[in-house]
Design a protein around this motif. Structure first.
Motif, short mmCIF file in Angstrom:
data_model
loop_
_atom_site.label_atom_id
_atom_site.label_comp_id
_atom_site.label_asym_id
_atom_site.label_seq_id
_atom_site.Cartn_x
_atom_site.Cartn_y
_atom_site.Cartn_z
N LEU A 1 0.66 -1.34 0.09
CA LEU A 1 -0.15 0.06 -0.12
C LEU A 1 0.79 1.34 0.06
CD1 LEU A 1 -2.68 -1.08 2.66
CD2 LEU A 1 -3.03 -0.83 -0.02
N GLY A 2 2.16 1.21 -0.64
CA GLY A 2 3.06 2.31 -0.61
C GLY A 2 3.59 2.76 0.42
N THR A 3 3.46 2.17 1.98
CA THR A 3 4.02 2.79 2.99
C THR A 3 5.46 2.23 3.57
OG1 THR A 3 1.58 2.70 3.97
CG2 THR A 3 3.41 2.68 5.55
N ASN A 4 6.22 3.02 3.71
CA ASN A 4 7.67 2.76 4.34
C ASN A 4 7.54 2.49 5.70
OD1 ASN A 4 10.28 2.85 5.12
ND2 ASN A 4 10.82 4.60 3.97
N VAL A 5 7.52 1.15 5.91
CA VAL A 5 7.05 0.27 7.06
C VAL A 5 8.00 0.58 8.07
CG1 VAL A 5 6.78 -1.82 8.56
CG2 VAL A 5 5.78 -1.52 6.12
N ASN A 6 9.28 0.59 7.66
CA ASN A 6 10.41 0.92 8.68
C ASN A 6 10.43 2.32 9.25
OD1 ASN A 6 11.55 -1.51 8.80
ND2 ASN A 6 12.73 -1.27 7.25
N LEU A 7 10.23 3.31 8.40
CA LEU A 7 10.10 4.97 8.70
C LEU A 7 8.88 5.14 9.63
CD1 LEU A 7 11.34 7.71 8.31
CD2 LEU A 7 9.55 7.83 6.49
N THR A 8 7.68 4.54 9.14
CA THR A 8 6.56 4.78 9.83
C THR A 8 6.44 4.17 11.22
OG1 THR A 8 5.45 4.54 7.68
CG2 THR A 8 3.95 4.63 9.79
N ARG A 9 7.11 2.88 11.21
CA ARG A 9 7.15 2.04 12.76
C ARG A 9 8.12 2.89 13.63
NH1 ARG A 9 8.21 -3.86 12.01
NH2 ARG A 9 10.32 -3.17 11.70
N GLY A 10 9.13 3.37 13.11
CA GLY A 10 10.25 4.07 13.66
C GLY A 10 9.59 5.42 14.23
N ILE A 11 9.10 6.04 13.50
CA ILE A 11 8.39 7.42 14.26
C ILE A 11 7.59 6.80 15.30
CG2 ILE A 11 7.05 9.41 13.83
CD1 ILE A 11 8.07 9.39 10.66
N ARG B 1 5.65 4.34 -2.82
CA ARG B 1 4.25 4.89 -2.96
C ARG B 1 3.92 4.98 -4.51
NH1 ARG B 1 3.51 10.31 0.31
NH2 ARG B 1 1.73 10.72 -1.33
N GLN B 2 4.83 5.39 -5.53
CA GLN B 2 4.66 5.14 -6.94
C GLN B 2 4.43 3.89 -7.38
OE1 GLN B 2 8.48 7.08 -7.88
NE2 GLN B 2 7.31 8.89 -8.82
N VAL B 3 4.80 2.94 -6.88
CA VAL B 3 4.57 1.37 -7.35
C VAL B 3 3.04 1.08 -6.98
CG1 VAL B 3 5.15 -0.91 -7.09
CG2 VAL B 3 6.91 0.80 -7.20
N ALA B 4 2.90 1.56 -5.52
CA ALA B 4 1.84 1.11 -5.15
C ALA B 4 0.49 1.98 -5.83
CB ALA B 4 1.53 1.60 -3.69
N GLN B 5 0.86 3.00 -6.47
CA GLN B 5 -0.09 3.53 -7.31
C GLN B 5 -0.44 3.06 -8.84
OE1 GLN B 5 1.01 7.95 -7.77
NE2 GLN B 5 0.67 8.12 -5.57
N MET B 6 0.31 2.17 -9.11
CA MET B 6 0.23 1.35 -10.35
C MET B 6 -0.15 -0.07 -10.00
SD MET B 6 3.27 3.12 -12.77
CE MET B 6 4.51 3.38 -11.75
N ILE B 7 0.33 -0.46 -8.86
CA ILE B 7 0.15 -1.88 -8.74
C ILE B 7 -0.87 -2.23 -7.53
CG2 ILE B 7 1.07 -4.42 -8.40
CD1 ILE B 7 3.36 -3.25 -9.83
N GLY B 8 -2.05 -2.97 -7.60
CA GLY B 8 -2.70 -3.39 -6.37
C GLY B 8 -2.40 -4.77 -5.88
N TYR B 9 -2.13 -4.99 -4.81
CA TYR B 9 -2.05 -6.43 -4.42
C TYR B 9 -3.08 -7.21 -3.64
CZ TYR B 9 0.81 -10.12 -2.25
OH TYR B 9 1.42 -11.40 -1.86
N VAL B 10 -3.33 -8.11 -3.87
CA VAL B 10 -4.61 -8.87 -3.02
C VAL B 10 -4.08 -10.06 -2.39
CG1 VAL B 10 -6.70 -9.77 -3.05
CG2 VAL B 10 -6.27 -8.16 -4.62
N PRO B 11 -3.67 -10.00 -1.18
CA PRO B 11 -2.83 -11.30 -0.47
C PRO B 11 -3.71 -12.34 -0.31
CG PRO B 11 -3.49 -9.48 0.98
CD PRO B 11 -3.80 -8.90 -0.40
N GLN B 12 -3.70 -13.45 -0.01
CA GLN B 12 -4.26 -14.46 0.30
C GLN B 12 -5.07 -14.38 1.48
OE1 GLN B 12 -3.23 -18.82 1.15
NE2 GLN B 12 -1.48 -18.52 -0.50
N ILE B 13 -6.38 -14.74 1.69
CA ILE B 13 -7.10 -14.54 2.56
C ILE B 13 -6.64 -14.87 3.84
CG2 ILE B 13 -9.42 -14.96 3.54
CD1 ILE B 13 -10.59 -15.89 1.00
N HIS B 14 -6.61 -13.99 5.03
CA HIS B 14 -6.09 -14.18 6.34
C HIS B 14 -7.03 -13.40 7.27
CE1 HIS B 14 -3.78 -10.88 4.90
NE2 HIS B 14 -3.97 -10.29 6.09
#
Lengths: 327, 260
Positions: free
Chosen positions: A223-233, B73-86
């Motif tokens: 979902l475009g989130t920099n996990v390490n940065l966000t979690r760090g803050i 963020r740029q990649v996530a604006q172009m690619i949507g990912y649907v993980p396995q159901i959990h």
């Protein structure tokens, strides 16, 4: 809205309660006399009690309670585990060691506060360095590092208690680790308030991102989130909040664990609603507990005793209410 | 070209090679179904395409730009990912869950606005799950979770949607409804890649198929040319036939009788 009202009412009642009894009307008049020209119908002792003793203490209790509650909520979201408390990464055990060292070195109240803060921050720093050394940034590794640091700090704490003079130093250490707001004054509040407010404001501002973190590292990344940065803050802010409140009050258990549960039960897990509610609940709860601590008996009761006595059965009640939703 | 995968390989700790020399392209509106036995690296490959893992060698280009030159963020604006159901830990409302698809468009301190929730409502409508909007995500069925997560990917407004075994844990009817939904997504113009254990799904989707074998190589091509009996037999190590069934008007993959 209702919660803000609750918090205000609890605080007002708390101002009135105590060795020196006052009516609510007088208290409200005294409070407003600073901004409105009111006729003075009370004596100056009352004014002194309100402004010098009770108001600072209630302020401190509110800050400590809400700081612990929102850092607990942040950790629970971030580590995808509702059983997590702000001590997870070792901040409290580190603070205990810092404070105990300061007590053994006879550094006085301010020394203990600084020692506690440094100890807490140092412990978390060690915890977050460990996964970097092993080059594994998963949150499980972070939690395990927290367990290691917490256990290690507990042992040091045991050692310090063992060498402490049982008559004076040991008693002071034990009393400190049980938590109390009796020694709080305007100076120490002014010292930690800016840090608490800034760290709390940052967490509040990024609270929607905490939702994303609670999906797990991979999903957050897609979902475009920099996990390490966000979690760090989030970790830095939570650590500052906990370390600051430990500074003011010593270690206090249960608040950071139980209050977020209550918040989640009231408004659901969405942090945009849950975090503000948790903040108010934590503050009001702490003011309430602290009022009990100073009014129940002639002597001051340590806070952790009360938070435990109230928090543990309350937690059980929450689990009973939520039992359908917990697997 | 929407997606170009150029000779990528992946090895854990630079030792155990999962797959190598994988190469294919995908266009707008095309579907790639990835088949392969357990442990062949389907999910690892999909995770590389989703920018979760970085391939050990080779590169992936989306709309002509290598992943390495794009932010998360740029990649996530172009690619949507649907993980396995959990089942997640916290029971977000379906709307609050789907709106998280807007994250790639929002800064660190932003909260979703009304316009974001409008997109959510559109996506729920498209998936025909508006009635779920206020239900906790943890209390809906597996098939519904799948639809909700696809709605989240749609809200991301991507060009490509990746699905990791979208039919796993679903009953027969929901599996086929999911396959139909994926075909619909391709018709809407998304490039779609999914992994599955069912060769029939590749037949039904009619696009491209990629068959990962145990040595980490992948045969890619149009399903009609690439999905062959001998290949499947070798990959799955079972006796099977691809037969044309008149009654349903398509090829089907059926196993031979089982002798114990």
């Amino acid at each position: 809205m209702i919660l803000i009202l609750v918090a205000v009412v609890v605080s007002l009642v708390s101002i009135c309660a105590g060795r020196y009894d006052m009516s609510i009307i007088d208290v409200i008049k005294i409070l407003f006399s600073k901004v409105l020209p009111l006729e003075k119908t009370w004596d100056s002792t009352m004014e002194n009690v309100v402004f010098r003793l009770r108001l600072p203490r209630i302020l401190a209790a509110f800050m400590v309670g809400s700081a612990l509650a929102i850092s607990g909520a942040t950790y629970q979201g971030m580590f995808k585990n509702p059983l997590v408390s702000p001590d997870l990464l070792g901040v409290s055990s580190g603070a205990c060691v810092g404070a105990a060292l300061a007590i053994l070195a006879h550094l006085g109240t301010i020394g203990i506060q600084i020692g506690a803060f440094l100890g807490g921050v140092l412990a978390v720093t060690i915890t977050i360095t460990m996964p970097k050394l092993i080059k594994n940034n998963s949150s499980i590794m972070l939690v395990l590092a927290g367990v290691i640091v917490g256990g290690f700090m507990s042992s040091i704490m045991g050692l310090l208690k063992y060498v402490a003079d049982p008559e004076t130093e040991l008693a002071e250490i034990v009393y400190w680790t049980l938590g109390s707001l009796a020694k709080v004054d305007k100076g120490s509040i002014a010292a930690v308030a800016p840090a608490i407010i800034i760290a709390g404001a940052v967490l509040m501002a990024m609270r929607w991102k905490l939702n994303i973190l609670s999906l797990g590292e991979n999903e957050a990344r897609t979902l475009g989130t920099n996990v390490n940065l966000t979690r760090g803050i989030a970790i830095v802010c939570s650590t500052v909040l906990t370390a600051c409140s430990v500074c003011l009050s010593g270690t206090i258990g249960w608040v950071g664990l139980v209050v977020p549960h209550l918040g989640r039960m009231l408004v659901g897990p969405d942090n945009t609603k849950m975090l503000p509610v948790t903040l108010l609940l934590g503050g009001a709860f702490m003011v309430f507990v602290d009022t009990l601590a100073r009014t129940l008996t002639g002597a001051e009761l340590p806070l952790s005793i009360l938070t435990g006595l109230i928090g543990a059965p309350f937690y059980f009640w929450l689990l009973v209410k939520q039992r359908m939703n917990i697997q | 070209m929407m997606l170009e995968v150029k000779d990528i390989s992946y090895a854990y700790d630079n030792e155990r090679t999962i797959f190598s020399n994988i190469e294919f392209t995908l266009n707008k509106g095309e579907i790639l179904t990835i088949l392969g036995p357990n442990g062949s690296g389907k999910t690892t490959l999909l995770n590389c395409l989703a920018n979760i893992f970085v391939p050990s060698s080779g590169e992936i280009l989306i709309k002509g730009v290598p992943f390495a030159e794009l932010s998360l963020r740029q990649v996530a604006q172009m690619i949507g990912y649907v993980p396995q159901i959990h089942i997640p830990v916290y029971g977000f409302n379906v709307r609050d869950f789907v709106v998280m698809g807007r994250a790639p468009y929002m800064g660190m301190f932003a909260k979703p606005k009304k316009s974001d929730y409008d997109l959510v409502d559109d996506a729920l409508e498209m998936m025909e799950i508006t009635h779920l909007a206020d239900r906790p995500y943890t209390e809906i069925s597996g098939g519904e979770m799948q639809q909700v997560t696809i709605a989240r990917a749609i809200v991301q407004q991507p060009d490509m949607i990746l699905l990791d075994e979208p039919t796993a844990h679903l009953d027969y009817g929901n599996q086929l409804r999911t396959v139909k939904m994926i075909k619909k997504l391709a018709q809407e113009g998304y490039a779609v890649i999914m992994t599955t254990h069912m060769p029939d799904h590749a037949v039904l989707l009619e696009g491209k198929v990629g068959i990962l074998d145990r040595s980490g190589h992948m045969r890619v091509g149009p399903t009609s040319e690439t999905l062959k009996e001998d290949v499947l037999r070798e990959v799955y190590r079972v006796e099977l036939k691809l037969v044309y069934i008149d009654e349903v008007g398509r090829i089907a993959c059926v196993a031979s009788g089982i002798d114990v």
